[in-house]
Design an enzyme around this catalytic site. Sequence first.
Site, short mmCIF file in Angstrom:
data_model
loop_
_atom_site.label_atom_id
_atom_site.label_comp_id
_atom_site.label_asym_id
_atom_site.label_seq_id
_atom_site.Cartn_x
_atom_site.Cartn_y
_atom_site.Cartn_z
N GLU A 139 -24.94 29.82 -33.02
CA GLU A 139 -24.41 30.05 -31.66
C GLU A 139 -25.35 30.79 -30.71
OE1 GLU A 139 -20.62 31.94 -32.33
OE2 GLU A 139 -19.77 30.15 -33.26
N GLU A 247 -17.90 22.87 -39.70
CA GLU A 247 -16.68 23.69 -39.60
C GLU A 247 -15.52 22.88 -39.03
OE1 GLU A 247 -17.40 27.46 -37.62
OE2 GLU A 247 -19.46 27.57 -38.36
C1 GLA Z 1 -17.54 30.37 -35.83
C2 GLA Z 1 -18.37 30.83 -37.00
C3 GLA Z 1 -17.59 30.82 -38.27
C4 GLA Z 1 -16.20 31.39 -38.10
C5 GLA Z 1 -15.50 30.67 -36.97
C6 GLA Z 1 -14.12 31.21 -36.76
O1 GLA Z 1 -17.38 29.02 -35.79
O2 GLA Z 1 -19.53 30.08 -37.19
O3 GLA Z 1 -18.27 31.59 -39.24
O4 GLA Z 1 -16.27 32.75 -37.84
O5 GLA Z 1 -16.25 30.89 -35.79
O6 GLA Z 1 -13.51 31.62 -37.91
#
Ligand code: GLA
Length: 336
Positions: A139, A247
């Site tokens: 990020e 994710e």
């Molecule tokens: C982001 C992070 C993850 C997690 C999510 C929310 O996507 O990369 O590690 O913390 O937020 O749980």
Amino acid sequence: MADENLEEEEIPSLHEVYSDYFTIGAAVNSRTIQSERDLIVKHFNSLTAENEMKPETLQAHKDFFNYRRADSIVNLAMENDMKMRGHTLVWHNQTPDWFFSRFMIPLDRETVLGHMEDHINEVVGKYKGQVYAWDVVNEAISNDSNHLYRQESKWLEIIGEEYIRKAFEFAHAADPDAKLFYNDYNATQPGKRDRIYKMLKGLIEDGVPIHGMGLQGHWDIHGPSINEIRTAIEMYASLGLEIQITELDISVYSWGDNRRLQEPTPRMLDMQRERYGEIFELFREYSDVITSVTFWGVADNYTWLDDFPVEGRKDWPFLFDVNGEPKEAFWEVVNF
Ligand code: GLA
């Protein structure tokens, strides 16, 4: 079709169904590796630690590394021939203050770079041969078009944009065989996608050791569109990077819908089924560049979305319901 009376052996293993395409992963934690163990072992062949490998867990205090919880996840993966992804080394969140300041006074650039190098060296070195891929930087790109880089980051503030390159170089030095990923959310949104692309292109041109792009995939039943996802995959892959969905979860709520339902409506579940179907169809189409698809959880009984974006509001984003039973969406994903 979903059938409540199916015997367990009549339910196909998700990762086996996808063995010709990509690995299927789940983010797990110290609790779910116990409570969801059977489901995890049957359906997934890759694991990511939800929080257990983040800097605040591994090195809450300088030079005191605590691998206990991370190890229990890595052990589960190794015992079951699963792949293990490492998440994450350099992030503006969940990183202790001591990395950046002492007695509230900011540390100088060289000291902070040293902390980064030591952390990466130690952690990547420890899991060399077990963790095959790392989300090295998480990020780093801005959500608004006024900036390329996320401004609210101590890493950027103290080291400058070079912190990104440095993180990849340190990780590569610690384990030359590990696949190194940049990971971000909203990575299909056109503006942010272009900024991510620009950064990745620059890194590659400068010879930085980066091998993959991780699209987090925190999506919902309304968006992003298949075309946006397709374009993003094509753009990142055109740089020669491998793509992983890192994710994935499909919220039944659209962004801005702050209702608190006790149950998902039939229409929500139907849209979710359709959406999972079309998304996996797209992933299969790009299986020459997509090497892994990881869900950010296992089953609907536990998801970080239960507290985000509305605190204490239940969500149902996965292929398995609150009892670990396959949902309609599961059958849509395995029957193609
Ligand atoms: C982001 C992070 C993850 C997690 C999510 C929310 O996507 O990369 O590690 O913390 O937020 O749980």
